[in-house]
Scaffold this motif. Sequence first.
Motif, PDB file in Angstrom:
ATOM      1  N   ASP A 281     -13.114   2.497   6.289  1.00  0.00           N
ATOM      2  CA  ASP A 281     -12.781   3.198   7.530  1.00  0.00           C
ATOM      3  C   ASP A 281     -11.785   2.443   8.402  1.00  0.00           C
ATOM      4  O   ASP A 281     -11.393   2.939   9.463  1.00  0.00           O
ATOM      5  CB  ASP A 281     -14.048   3.487   8.333  1.00  0.00           C
ATOM      6  CG  ASP A 281     -14.892   2.233   8.561  1.00  0.00           C
ATOM      7  OD1 ASP A 281     -14.483   1.152   8.094  1.00  0.00           O
ATOM      8  OD2 ASP A 281     -15.960   2.350   9.190  1.00  0.00           O
ATOM      9  N   THR A 282     -11.374   1.245   7.985  1.00  0.00           N
ATOM     10  CA  THR A 282     -10.382   0.477   8.743  1.00  0.00           C
ATOM     11  C   THR A 282      -9.396  -0.155   7.769  1.00  0.00           C
ATOM     12  O   THR A 282      -9.675  -0.277   6.565  1.00  0.00           O
ATOM     13  CB  THR A 282     -11.040  -0.641   9.572  1.00  0.00           C
ATOM     14  OG1 THR A 282     -11.627  -1.597   8.670  1.00  0.00           O
ATOM     15  CG2 THR A 282     -12.103  -0.080  10.507  1.00  0.00           C
ATOM     16  N   LYS A 283      -8.246  -0.575   8.292  1.00  0.00           N
ATOM     17  CA  LYS A 283      -7.261  -1.253   7.445  1.00  0.00           C
ATOM     18  C   LYS A 283      -7.818  -2.588   6.948  1.00  0.00           C
ATOM     19  O   LYS A 283      -7.541  -3.005   5.827  1.00  0.00           O
ATOM     20  CB  LYS A 283      -5.956  -1.477   8.218  1.00  0.00           C
ATOM     21  CG  LYS A 283      -4.823  -2.004   7.346  1.00  0.00           C
ATOM     22  CD  LYS A 283      -3.483  -2.001   8.076  1.00  0.00           C
ATOM     23  CE  LYS A 283      -2.365  -2.468   7.159  1.00  0.00           C
ATOM     24  NZ  LYS A 283      -1.040  -2.440   7.825  1.00  0.00           N
ATOM     25  N   VAL A 284      -8.630  -3.243   7.797  1.00  0.00           N
ATOM     26  CA  VAL A 284      -9.249  -4.506   7.396  1.00  0.00           C
ATOM     27  C   VAL A 284     -10.154  -4.293   6.186  1.00  0.00           C
ATOM     28  O   VAL A 284     -10.110  -5.043   5.216  1.00  0.00           O
ATOM     29  CB  VAL A 284     -10.058  -5.116   8.563  1.00  0.00           C
ATOM     30  CG1 VAL A 284     -10.885  -6.299   8.068  1.00  0.00           C
ATOM     31  CG2 VAL A 284      -9.122  -5.563   9.684  1.00  0.00           C
ATOM     32  N   SER A 285     -10.959  -3.242   6.228  1.00  0.00           N
ATOM     33  CA  SER A 285     -11.875  -2.980   5.113  1.00  0.00           C
ATOM     34  C   SER A 285     -11.109  -2.632   3.838  1.00  0.00           C
ATOM     35  O   SER A 285     -11.534  -2.988   2.738  1.00  0.00           O
ATOM     36  CB  SER A 285     -12.847  -1.854   5.480  1.00  0.00           C
ATOM     37  OG  SER A 285     -12.179  -0.618   5.634  1.00  0.00           O
ATOM     38  N   LYS A 286      -9.969  -1.962   3.985  1.00  0.00           N
ATOM     39  CA  LYS A 286      -9.166  -1.602   2.815  1.00  0.00           C
ATOM     40  C   LYS A 286      -8.565  -2.848   2.175  1.00  0.00           C
ATOM     41  O   LYS A 286      -8.531  -2.981   0.942  1.00  0.00           O
ATOM     42  CB  LYS A 286      -8.072  -0.610   3.217  1.00  0.00           C
ATOM     43  CG  LYS A 286      -8.626   0.740   3.650  1.00  0.00           C
ATOM     44  CD  LYS A 286      -7.559   1.625   4.282  1.00  0.00           C
ATOM     45  CE  LYS A 286      -8.178   2.897   4.858  1.00  0.00           C
ATOM     46  NZ  LYS A 286      -7.198   3.751   5.554  1.00  0.00           N
ATOM     47  N   ASN A 287      -8.090  -3.773   3.001  1.00  0.00           N
ATOM     48  CA  ASN A 287      -7.555  -5.029   2.466  1.00  0.00           C
ATOM     49  C   ASN A 287      -8.652  -5.859   1.801  1.00  0.00           C
ATOM     50  O   ASN A 287      -8.435  -6.463   0.750  1.00  0.00           O
ATOM     51  CB  ASN A 287      -6.884  -5.840   3.582  1.00  0.00           C
ATOM     52  CG  ASN A 287      -5.444  -5.417   3.835  1.00  0.00           C
ATOM     53  OD1 ASN A 287      -4.579  -5.583   2.988  1.00  0.00           O
ATOM     54  ND2 ASN A 287      -5.187  -4.857   5.002  1.00  0.00           N
ATOM     55  N   LEU A 288      -9.821  -5.887   2.413  1.00  0.00           N
ATOM     56  CA  LEU A 288     -10.948  -6.614   1.826  1.00  0.00           C
ATOM     57  C   LEU A 288     -11.339  -6.021   0.478  1.00  0.00           C
ATOM     58  O   LEU A 288     -11.663  -6.743  -0.464  1.00  0.00           O
ATOM     59  CB  LEU A 288     -12.147  -6.587   2.773  1.00  0.00           C
ATOM     60  CG  LEU A 288     -12.081  -7.497   4.003  1.00  0.00           C
ATOM     61  CD1 LEU A 288     -13.283  -7.223   4.916  1.00  0.00           C
ATOM     62  CD2 LEU A 288     -12.053  -8.972   3.596  1.00  0.00           C
ATOM     63  N   PHE A 289     -11.293  -4.699   0.378  1.00  0.00           N
ATOM     64  CA  PHE A 289     -11.673  -4.038  -0.865  1.00  0.00           C
ATOM     65  C   PHE A 289     -10.704  -4.398  -1.993  1.00  0.00           C
ATOM     66  O   PHE A 289     -11.130  -4.663  -3.124  1.00  0.00           O
ATOM     67  CB  PHE A 289     -11.713  -2.524  -0.661  1.00  0.00           C
ATOM     68  CG  PHE A 289     -12.049  -1.767  -1.910  1.00  0.00           C
ATOM     69  CD1 PHE A 289     -13.345  -1.770  -2.409  1.00  0.00           C
ATOM     70  CD2 PHE A 289     -11.072  -1.066  -2.599  1.00  0.00           C
ATOM     71  CE1 PHE A 289     -13.660  -1.082  -3.579  1.00  0.00           C
ATOM     72  CE2 PHE A 289     -11.376  -0.377  -3.760  1.00  0.00           C
ATOM     73  CZ  PHE A 289     -12.673  -0.380  -4.249  1.00  0.00           C
ATOM     74  N   VAL A 290      -9.405  -4.403  -1.700  1.00  0.00           N
ATOM     75  CA  VAL A 290      -8.424  -4.770  -2.722  1.00  0.00           C
ATOM     76  C   VAL A 290      -8.602  -6.231  -3.125  1.00  0.00           C
ATOM     77  O   VAL A 290      -8.521  -6.585  -4.310  1.00  0.00           O
ATOM     78  CB  VAL A 290      -6.987  -4.502  -2.216  1.00  0.00           C
ATOM     79  CG1 VAL A 290      -5.960  -5.027  -3.207  1.00  0.00           C
ATOM     80  CG2 VAL A 290      -6.778  -3.011  -1.985  1.00  0.00           C
ATOM     81  N   LYS A 291      -8.860  -7.109  -2.156  1.00  0.00           N
ATOM     82  CA  LYS A 291      -9.155  -8.505  -2.464  1.00  0.00           C
ATOM     83  C   LYS A 291     -10.388  -8.609  -3.369  1.00  0.00           C
ATOM     84  O   LYS A 291     -10.429  -9.430  -4.294  1.00  0.00           O
ATOM     85  CB  LYS A 291      -9.396  -9.303  -1.182  1.00  0.00           C
ATOM     86  CG  LYS A 291      -8.145  -9.713  -0.425  1.00  0.00           C
ATOM     87  CD  LYS A 291      -8.532 -10.433   0.859  1.00  0.00           C
ATOM     88  CE  LYS A 291      -7.317 -11.057   1.521  1.00  0.00           C
ATOM     89  NZ  LYS A 291      -6.849 -12.259   0.807  1.00  0.00           N
ATOM     90  N   LEU A 292     -11.364  -7.779  -3.109  1.00  0.00           N
ATOM     91  CA  LEU A 292     -12.591  -7.773  -3.896  1.00  0.00           C
ATOM     92  C   LEU A 292     -12.293  -7.436  -5.360  1.00  0.00           C
ATOM     93  O   LEU A 292     -12.753  -8.129  -6.284  1.00  0.00           O
ATOM     94  CB  LEU A 292     -13.566  -6.753  -3.300  1.00  0.00           C
ATOM     95  CG  LEU A 292     -14.922  -6.578  -3.987  1.00  0.00           C
ATOM     96  CD1 LEU A 292     -15.756  -7.836  -3.813  1.00  0.00           C
ATOM     97  CD2 LEU A 292     -15.651  -5.369  -3.409  1.00  0.00           C
TER      98      LEU A 292
END
Length: 325
Positions: A281-292
């Motif tokens: 739901d946020t750009k931060v969460s999207k970046n974290l997901f790709v890092k994951l």
Amino acid sequence: MNKKQLIESLNFFINNDQLGITVYCLLKKDESFMPKALDIKDNDVASLTQLFTTSISQNLLHKEELSVLPLSSSDERKNVIYEYDLEIPEELKSLDTILSTDNIPKFSFQTDDFLDIKALLIEIGNNENQIVLYKTMAPINIFGRKSFFLKQVLSNERFEKINEDFIRISSGFQLLKVNNSLFVIDLETIEKFFGFHDIIKKEATQSLDVIEQIKLLENPETLKELIEDVTFARKLTKVAKNSPVIKTGIPNKDIIGFTLTHPAVKGKLRYNQTKDKIQLDTKVSKNLFVKLLNDDFLTSELTKLYYDSLAKDGVSEEQSTNDIN
């Protein structure tokens, strides 16, 4: 091709006085690219060969910290050469053309225009082994007779107008092709030219398809909003080709469990009601997901400390043994 294989391939071209060199200019006319051979005086061939082989030696062979990675895994690390593993732009297909064709026409001042030169292709080698360097030609290095330039004359005090077209050739280059592999020496140049952004977006879209297939996200469509952000799209390109998490088939429940416990991710992601899917739901969460998915969150086996790391060059047990011996 790994670093050792690349160095072994390049060493053949260093300090080898039995090699020839041919320089081609890449002309752009009507959105198409055409290589033309430059007719260079025989007496100047040896010094031109030395110019580029010295550059290869200094900038590639003598850099101990140099890494070799797939271009689709590019990150912010320095001292990296990237092996091109994405769609090849039309302009770069000319490297294969000069390697496979012997009857490329010569550049002619009667039919060709200096200002159409977009790059130089430098082919070095013999009948069995060749290397091709790709060198972009900025307008500042192409001098036509319409400009006004002065050169020193023998008196050491007087200058006179230069009435010829000429180009300046320095030792730098941005790409290198050897043994059927294309390597990016200067990533910034690649990102500026060749329609590279469109290629990255296309690769990122393929990664989105892969992400949807693993059914880990509650709302995978939200990632599409960031495809136009080239920085984010570059991170996505790793997923389809090089995600260790997807390649090794880590179960979704294990991935979810990791996000609930690892300090770098814990408390920063949201989930659906059953907690079997991640909700972005946020750009931060999207970046974290790709890092994951790119396995950037590590734990030291020695210290048990946690890290967020881009550099994860794999080391096999055999390599470790060889290093000791």
